[in-house]
Design a protein around this motif. Structure first.
Motif, mmCIF file in Angstrom:
data_model
loop_
_atom_site.group_PDB
_atom_site.id
_atom_site.type_symbol
_atom_site.label_atom_id
_atom_site.label_comp_id
_atom_site.label_asym_id
_atom_site.label_seq_id
_atom_site.Cartn_x
_atom_site.Cartn_y
_atom_site.Cartn_z
ATOM 1 N N ALA A 189 24.382 53.926 28.303
ATOM 2 C CA ALA A 189 25.091 52.761 28.844
ATOM 3 C C ALA A 189 26.086 52.224 27.827
ATOM 4 C CB ALA A 189 24.087 51.677 29.230
ATOM 5 N N GLU A 190 25.693 52.263 26.552
ATOM 6 C CA GLU A 190 26.580 51.782 25.491
ATOM 7 C C GLU A 190 27.821 52.653 25.376
ATOM 8 O OE1 GLU A 190 26.434 50.772 20.687
ATOM 9 O OE2 GLU A 190 24.783 51.866 21.629
ATOM 10 N N GLU A 191 27.652 53.985 25.485
ATOM 11 C CA GLU A 191 28.799 54.896 25.403
ATOM 12 C C GLU A 191 29.749 54.707 26.584
ATOM 13 O OE1 GLU A 191 26.938 58.696 22.914
ATOM 14 O OE2 GLU A 191 26.577 58.522 25.061
ATOM 15 N N ILE A 192 29.182 54.542 27.787
ATOM 16 C CA ILE A 192 30.018 54.309 28.971
ATOM 17 C C ILE A 192 30.828 53.029 28.797
ATOM 18 C CG2 ILE A 192 29.955 53.749 31.433
ATOM 19 C CD1 ILE A 192 27.527 55.617 31.662
ATOM 20 N N GLU A 193 30.165 52.011 28.283
ATOM 21 C CA GLU A 193 30.862 50.736 28.057
ATOM 22 C C GLU A 193 31.993 50.898 27.042
ATOM 23 O OE1 GLU A 193 29.854 46.281 26.316
ATOM 24 O OE2 GLU A 193 28.223 47.461 27.193
ATOM 25 N N LYS A 194 31.722 51.660 25.973
ATOM 26 C CA LYS A 194 32.755 51.884 24.949
ATOM 27 C C LYS A 194 33.953 52.627 25.515
ATOM 28 C CE LYS A 194 30.035 51.986 20.648
ATOM 29 N NZ LYS A 194 29.566 52.865 19.539
ATOM 30 N N GLU A 250 34.921 52.841 28.705
ATOM 31 C CA GLU A 250 35.622 51.965 29.653
ATOM 32 C C GLU A 250 36.458 50.915 28.920
ATOM 33 O OE1 GLU A 250 33.668 50.680 33.537
ATOM 34 O OE2 GLU A 250 33.617 48.827 32.372
ATOM 35 N N LYS A 251 35.889 50.363 27.879
ATOM 36 C CA LYS A 251 36.596 49.348 27.097
ATOM 37 C C LYS A 251 37.813 49.950 26.410
ATOM 38 C CE LYS A 251 35.830 45.925 23.422
ATOM 39 N NZ LYS A 251 34.885 45.446 22.397
ATOM 40 N N ASN A 257 40.631 50.452 28.946
ATOM 41 C CA ASN A 257 41.237 49.178 29.339
ATOM 42 C C ASN A 257 42.066 48.555 28.217
ATOM 43 O OD1 ASN A 257 40.540 48.489 32.163
ATOM 44 N ND2 ASN A 257 38.447 48.797 31.435
ATOM 45 N N LYS A 282 37.717 51.034 35.963
ATOM 46 C CA LYS A 282 36.278 50.785 36.092
ATOM 47 C C LYS A 282 35.533 52.073 36.378
ATOM 48 C CE LYS A 282 32.533 48.434 36.259
ATOM 49 N NZ LYS A 282 32.003 47.890 34.995
#
Length: 868
Positions: free
Chosen positions: A600-605, A607-608, A611, A675
């Motif tokens: 989840a942390e990698e996906i967030e990174k 995506e961030k 963006n 997203k």
């Protein structure tokens, strides 16, 4: 005495002084669709040898990393076989030829390496008088130590077809201690381990055609190769490559990790050398972007790694260790390959994950193989059938090669042909299950059309509306029409990007464009006629207009895939390579090579990161240039894709640069928001991200917010307290589950005690055979364990009809010499239309037909009556 690193450096320095340009080692993944891996130093230069491309410079020198697995079984057995090795090479593309190549090799070997001239022998091709003459007259080499050999020894080819030619090889004589006597010559029987080839000079002057004929190459070329490991062994006075400074520290590390001393027992030395060689191969393969899988180069990596792990087990190492071997490989090799140090954590992670995956099944697999071997021997058989080897592979995932190796060690034959026949039978079934529908005649029509009209001019990078002349109109079976024009603004489905849609109009004609396909640069528009069918006449000038809104949405998603690709490389590692993509108006899909699910942390990174780039509002630029210029600029090309001499390069500032023929927005700020909506595995070593952009991304976020509100309502809490409340619910559920498990255990104990009245004796052995209705597998196992503990010596066979069949059978250890749980459960499962197995003392299985449980247990009882 020169070290391996010094030999490598001196080789490059020597040929640089002979006006050769030093090229860095190419990747182990070749830019050649005919090869899985780089197998020789000349592979990166194959197009130059064949005259397909002009060489950038006439003289080149390299040290090239290579992988070969054609004789894997010899690795570790012999002194000189390797999967991974380095090839020192000097190449001439239409420049110098035989004379210089021979003279320089002699100069380097005798003056730089200072090998003893009296110990050197040379072989030349049977009819190569010129090569022999150069050796004798230009190098003063004794004619009596020159041996003529045939095509099997002194003719080199890149493959069944392609560049080839006679060669001359240089050998070192280790002396009579390694075969033959004082009078033995190179090529004599029994001297293979005595005369060691260290240098091969290939005079590449022919191109072998499909029919086997030879045609002269446009230019004569030189391809020479010297195996670094062999050269190092000769320079350092070692008869075994594994004892050089390039390999022996890795051998010692393998010994340390397996608590094994090198030089004590031949079989242990064999295992240490296998681990050493494979550790190098695995490290370099992963470094170059190969991920373990069940096909292609991924399978080669998996096979090598698993073979090494098994040899670790043979030395008594049950814990993970191959990922630790990477450290020593990098330490030895980083001087020549500094990128290894940069990627070391990624390499270790990939190796560790694969090692863990295999270690979990290795012991079971080895036991299954040994069971089959024991069964075969008990029947007086000396061979495992293809049915058995295929079942081990297909059902249990045990590699055929390991089955073969274990059988060989135990004096049992296996037939690879039989195994491959079973594999082909399975593929044939899969092929029969697929229906492939093709439009007959399409290829021949396009060929004829192209010969007559040439390619369609695509104007869609700049224009969304173009007047065009209709060149072909064909009615399709579904009532739609296929139209071809001299030019078009419509982008055809290509490179994962969906085709444009829009309108084609004439004076009265209105046609809706549903799809556009491209074949041989001919754009075929699939349309639905709304009015004016009579205007569909070849030669008519019509207006073609692309739907601008759909084009813009697709372009946003396509540009976003470029940002995503770079973000994945930055966050996960440079091994990430695009493995497929799909860009439509609704969403984008991006497949990439990676060895595990993203956290989840990698996906967030990721995506961030995407963006953050979007908010920078960087311009997107596209320019056409030569392939060589694109490579020089560092543009990313997709492996396996075919490119022409001129390519289109799409750049997003200094962040991303890719070869791409798709449509893009002019500024990444137009994407608005990015997203990720899902991340999942689609194949071994391949992950897939699906994402949305712009307004669709906003809607996705809005839907997530609505979902969170519904969850908060169900949990009877506020939105901002949802995490705290959900954690509490999870904890409560966990406590309830513990209570349920405790109650299950009590029930099982009670049931086991209540069943003691049903125990019977067969030849003095306590036996309980019992069927149930709707009993879970865990409950059956619990009853078996309780009964065995209570009775001490017994056989317990239980089954349950849950629509499907479930079996659990236990045999106390004092009785497994007479009957084995795994054998009993296998027979029960067969009757219930299933399969399974397990240990001799406990085994579980299932079947499709629960109604057969009683019959299956009766059969088990009959077997017990005969066996006990």
């Amino acid at each position: 005495m020169l070290t391996g690193n010094e030999i490598r450096s001196k080789f490059i320095e020597f040929f640089e002084k002979k006006n050769h340009k030093h090229f860095e080692s190419a990747s182990l993944i070749p830019d050649d669709p005919t090869l899985l891996l780089t197998v020789a130093g000349m592979v990166p230069f194959k197009p130059y040898f064949l005259g397909q491309k002009e060489a950038p410079t006439p003289r080149v020198t390299t040290y090239q990393k290579c992988i070969r697995t054609n004789d894997l079984e010899n690795v570790g057995r012999t002194a000189r076989h390797h999967t991974f090795f380095e090839m020192l090479g000097n190449f001439s593309f239409g420049d110098y030829f035989r004379e210089e190549a021979i003279i320089w090799s002699w100069e380097f070997i005798t003056e730089v390496l200072k090998l003893d001239k009296d110990k050197l022998w040379v072989s030349v091709f049977t009819t190569d008088d010129e090569a022999e003459k150069i050796w004798v007259e230009k190098c003063n080499f004794p004619k009596e130590r020159i041996v003529r050999m045939g095509e099997s020894e002194n003719w080199w080819a890149a493959g069944p077809t392609g560049s080839c030619g006679p060669c001359s090889e240089i050998h070192v004589d280790l002396g009579p201690a390694y075969g033959g006597d004082e009078n033995s010559k190179l090529g004599d029987e029994g001297t293979d381990n005595r005369f060691i080839e260290i240098w091969n000079l290939v005079f590449t002057e022919w191109n072998r055609m499909e029919d086997g004929s030879l045609q002269p190459l446009p230019k004569k070329n030189i391809d020479t190769g010297a195996g670094l490991e062999r050269v190092a062994a000769m320079v350092q006075g070692k008869s075994n490559n594994f004892e050089t400074d390039l390999l022996f520290p890795i051998v010692e590390e393998a010994g340390r990790l397996t608590n094994t001393k090198y030089g004590t027992e031949p079989e242990k030395d064999f295992s240490l050398k296998v681990i050493t060689d494979h550790a190098r191969a695995v490290t370099f393969l992963v470094n170059d972007g190969v991920i373990p899988s069940n096909e292609g180069r991924g399978y080669i990596l998996r096979r090598i790694l698993r073979r090494a792990v098994r040899h670790g087990r043979l030395l008594g190492r049950k814990e993970l260790f191959m990922y630790e071997m990477v450290d020593k490989v990098v330490e030895i090799m980083e001087e020549a390959y500094p990128e290894l140090r940069k990627n070391i954590e990624h390499i270790k992670k990939v190796v560790k994950i694969e090692e863990e995956k295999f270690s979990n099944t290795l012991d079971q697999g080895m036991q299954l193989v040994m069971n089959e071997i024991e069964m075969a021997k008990s029947k007086g058989e000396t061979k495992l059938s293809g049915d058995v080897t295929f079942k081990l592979y297909d059902t249990y995932g045990f590699p055929y090669e390991l089955t073969e190796e274990i059988c060989e060690e135990n004096g049992i034959e296996v037939s690879k042909d039989e195994f491959l026949e079973k594999m082909e039978e399975q593929r044939e079934k899969a092929r029969s299950a697929r229906a492939v529908v093709m439009e007959k005649g399409q290829d021949s029509f396009i060929e004829e059309f192209y010969d007559k009209h040439g390619k369609t001019e695509f104007t869609g990078y700049c224009d969304l509306m173009t007047p065009a002349t209709l060149l072909s109109a064909r009615e399709l079976e579904n009532g739609k029409y296929a139209l071809i024009f001299d030019q078009t603004p419509f982008y055809a489905e290509s490179g994962g990007q969906e085709a444009d849609q829009g309108i084609i109009e004439g004076e009265n004609l209105v046609a809706k464009v549903l799809d556009v396909q491209k074949q041989k640069e001919i754009y075929t528009h699939i349309v639905e006629i709304e009015s004016g069918l009579d205007e569909l006449v070849e030669g008519t000038l019509l207006n073609l207009t692309v739907d601008p809104v759909r084009r813009e949405e697709i372009a946003k998603n396509h540009t976003a895939t470029h940002l995503l690709h770079q973000a994945l490389k930055d966050i996960l590692g440079t091994h990430v390579q695009q493995a497929g993509s799909s860009c439509g108006a609704e969403r984008l899909r991006f497949d990439f090579n990676h060895y595990e699910a993203l956290t989840a942390e990698e996906i967030e990174k990721v995506e961030k990161a995407v963006n953050e780039r979007i908010f920078m509002a960087t311009s997107v630029n596209a320019e056409v240039m030569s392939m060589d210029d694109a490579k020089a600029k560092g543009a990313t090309a997709l492996f396996g894709d075919k490119y022409g001499d001129e390519v289109r390069v799409v750049s997003i500032g200094d962040y991303s640069m890719e070869l791409c023929g798709g449509t893009h927005i002019s500024n990444i700020g137009k994407i608005g928001i990015f997203k990720i909506v899902s991340e999942a595995g689609v194949a071994a070593g391949v992950r897939r991200i699906e994402a949305q952009t712009s307004y669709k991304a906003y809607l996705a976020v809005l839907e997530m917010e609505k979902t969170m509100k519904r969850v908060a309502k169900n949990l009877k809490t506020d939105l901002h307290k949802i995490e705290e409340r959900s954690e509490k619910v999870v904890e409560e559920t966990r406590e309830l589950s513990k209570e349920v498990e405790t109650l299950k255990a009590k029930v099982a104990s009670f049931e086991a005690n209540s069943l003691f009245d049903e125990i019977e004796e067969i030849n003095g052995v306590k036996v309980l055979v019992k069927d149930f209705k709707d009993k879970e597998a865990d409950s059956l196992r619990e009853i078996v364990d309780k009964a065995k503990d209570k009775l001490g010596s017994c056989v317990i066979a239980l089954g349950s009809d849950n629509e499907k069949a479930i079996f659990a059978i236990g045999v106390t250890k004092d009785l497994i010499g007479k009957v084995k749980a795994g054998d009993l459960v296998r027979e029960a499962a067969k009757i219930a239309e299933g399969n399974g197995g397990g240990r001799p003392d406990f085994a579980q299985a299932g079947g499709k037909n629960g109604a057969k449980v009683k019959e299956a247990l009766s059969a088990v009882k009959e077997i017990l009556a005969k066996s006990l």
